[in-house]
Design an enzyme around this catalytic site. Structure first.
Site, PDB file in Angstrom:
ATOM      1  N   LYS A  40      -3.016  -6.893 -13.764  1.00 12.14           N
ATOM      2  CA  LYS A  40      -1.937  -6.029 -13.312  1.00 12.14           C
ATOM      3  C   LYS A  40      -0.651  -6.400 -14.049  1.00 12.14           C
ATOM      4  O   LYS A  40      -0.376  -7.599 -14.255  1.00 12.14           O
ATOM      5  CB  LYS A  40      -1.780  -6.227 -11.801  1.00 12.14           C
ATOM      6  CG  LYS A  40      -0.837  -5.291 -11.080  1.00 12.14           C
ATOM      7  CD  LYS A  40      -0.956  -5.526  -9.573  1.00 12.14           C
ATOM      8  CE  LYS A  40      -0.082  -4.590  -8.753  1.00 12.14           C
ATOM      9  NZ  LYS A  40      -0.317  -4.772  -7.299  1.00 12.14           N
TER      10      LYS A  40
ATOM     11  N   SER B 281      -2.880  -3.907  -1.388  1.00 14.07           N
ATOM     12  CA  SER B 281      -2.982  -3.395  -2.749  1.00 14.07           C
ATOM     13  C   SER B 281      -4.176  -3.895  -3.546  1.00 14.07           C
ATOM     14  O   SER B 281      -4.357  -3.481  -4.692  1.00 14.07           O
ATOM     15  CB  SER B 281      -1.689  -3.681  -3.518  1.00 14.07           C
ATOM     16  OG  SER B 281      -0.634  -2.908  -2.990  1.00 14.07           O
TER      17      SER B 281
ATOM     18  N   SER C 222      -1.017  -0.813  -4.858  1.00 17.16           N
ATOM     19  CA  SER C 222      -0.363  -0.665  -6.142  1.00 17.16           C
ATOM     20  C   SER C 222      -1.199  -1.191  -7.313  1.00 17.16           C
ATOM     21  O   SER C 222      -0.833  -0.993  -8.475  1.00 17.16           O
ATOM     22  CB  SER C 222       0.976  -1.415  -6.110  1.00 17.16           C
ATOM     23  OG  SER C 222       0.780  -2.817  -5.893  1.00 17.16           O
TER      24      SER C 222
END
Length: 464
Positions: free
Chosen positions: A84, A184, A160
């Site tokens: 990420k 997330s 996310s």
């Protein structure tokens, strides 16, 4: 890793590492295959914001060189992965899903977990799309476009950590790293049909990552199997005093634990709050998971709705405090939806945030009482399967509500007190997956993964 240009290559992380260690295949061959997959399809998926091709090939060649010299190339030898884009990667700016931070100077060092992956022989292929500053449950980014669900590209990945889930579900890499503040890891895993792990708060150090809400932020892996989740998690473990909340605990490997089965485990099924707004598919997935492991004891946890509300307040307050200066200087460069949530957080009375923190201590005591009755709890990971991209509302419990704010209704109360959770997909052929949370008491990631492995072995994910 599905649809390889080189069909003889192994698909799972553990198998890749073993093949590279034996010399059946080179790490460079594996890396080139992963990079080819990304180049051929990521324009459609939108998982990556940065592809580190040169680094990947250099790391792969180093693994091959070590093996050729008789050295041990590491437990994750040659395994491609991506992170990420809130993880620092040397040579890249840490975007954290934003336009603002993308303009920061490139980092000179890797985040600690990236460094641990490299030390274990894994090969970094790039940085992954995410919701702006991690304040998102959809996987839609106003600056870099959405990460699309590889199971149906008209649908969301969830956020996310949407890019982290998409990269694994699309078969670009066998494993990825994400973060989980309010859900997330668990929501994207549910939407994309993956396994994931949100460890206990403080278990994995967050050194070198961009924060969202310090008292709720966790890091963890995604994979296509429980074994790979455990395999990567073991390589990530270890204390680091640079993260003040990282617990000084010994490394507790879980890879061998997942084969122990369910003997002696008391498994409960969450009821009450965890079923009120779930759609029929989510309820069926929970029932199937409970049946697969013989769980019959229902657990109605007091104060869950209040825990979710308190988590909202803390997230708003801490997140807005972090970004106040950016809001003053560059408000126009935020996604308007993210900006407005941070502005709302800045206006919260301090007494509300203090009350929320006090309630957290009370809810921790409540959960200690629950875990005196059971060892593990099964609960839905999301109230529905993956919504369509651009969808703004969803019907839950017969009410039309904002989608973005309600995808974490079942994950937020668990993050609130930092419990370890394994995410498990439940699906039938031709259908979109649902997700189950396997929740245990603090520091018992081994129990989460034992039950997750039993669910996997029982075939609750039947897509084939």
């Amino acid at each position: 890793m599905t649809g390889s240009a080189l069909p003889h290559l192994p698909e799972r992380a553990r198998d890749i590492a073993r093949a590279v260690q034996r010399g059946d295949v080179s790490a460079e061959e594996i890396a080139r295959d992963a990079l080819d997959r990304i180049a051929s399809r990521d324009a459609e998926i939108g998982a990556f914001t940065d592809v580190t091709a040169e680094r990947a090939l250099a790391e792969a060649r180093a693994v091959d060189s070590a093996r050729a010299k008789g050295a041990t190339p590491g437990p994750l030898a040659g395994v491609p992965y991506a992170v990420k884009n809130l993880y620092d990667v040397a040579g890249l700016s840490t975007r954290a899903g934003s336009k603002i931070s993308a303009a920061d100077p490139p980092k000179t060092a890797d985040a600690l977990l990236v460094a641990r992956m490299a030390a274990a022989g894994a090969v970094l292929t790039g940085a992954l799309n995410m919701g702006e500053y991690a304040y998102d449950f959809t996987g839609e980014n106003a600056h870099y476009g959405p990460s699309r669900n590889p199971l149906d590209t008209a649908r969301m990945t969830g956020g996310s950590s949407g890019g982290s889930a998409a990269a694994v579900a699309a078969g670009f890499v066998p494993v990825s790293l994400g973060s989980d503040t309010n859900g997330s890891i668990r929501v994207p895993a549910a939407f994309c049909g993956l396994y994931g792990l949100k460890p206990t708060y403080g278990r994995l150090p967050r050194t070198g990552t961009f924060p969202f809400c310090d008292s709720l932020d966790h890091l963890g892996p995604f994979a296509r199997s429980v074994d790979d989740v455990a395999f990567v998690y073991d390589a990530l473990q270890g204390y680091d005093p640079s993260d003040p909340v990282c617990a000084a605990r010994p490394v507790e490997p879980v890879t061998a634990e997942i084969a122990k089965g369910l003997d002696g485990l008391r498994i409960g099924v969450a009821t009450g709050y965890f079923r009120v707004d779930a759609d029929a598919g989510a309820l069926d997935a929970l029932a199937r998971a409970a049946d697969a492991v013989g769980a019959t004891q229902e657990i109605d946890i007091p104060g869950v709705a209040e825990a979710r509300a308190a988590a909202f307040l803390i997230t708003n307050a801490e997140g807005s405090a972090l970004h106040l200066e950016r809001l003053r200087r560059q408000a126009a460069d935020f996604d308007p939806e993210t900006r407005d949530r941070f502005l709302a957080g800045a206006l919260l009375p301090a007494s509300w945030a203090i009350s929320a923190q006090r309630f957290r201590r009370m809810f921790e005591e409540t959960m200690r009482g629950v875990f005196a009755q059971v060892d593990v709890i099964l609960a839905p990971a999301a109230p529905a399967h993956a919504p369509l991209l651009g969808q703004k509302t969803i019907v839950l419990g017969g009410r039309e509500v904002p989608l973005r704010a309600n995808m974490g209704i079942y994950t937020q109360p668990i993050s609130f007190v930092g419990l370890p959770v394994a995410a498990v997909p439940v699906c039938e052929p031709g259908a979109l997956p649902y997700g189950i949370q396997v929740i245990a008491s603090p520091w018992r990631e081994d129990l989460c993964l034992r039950v997750a492995a039993a669910l996997e072995a029982a075939g609750v994910d039947r897509r084939g």
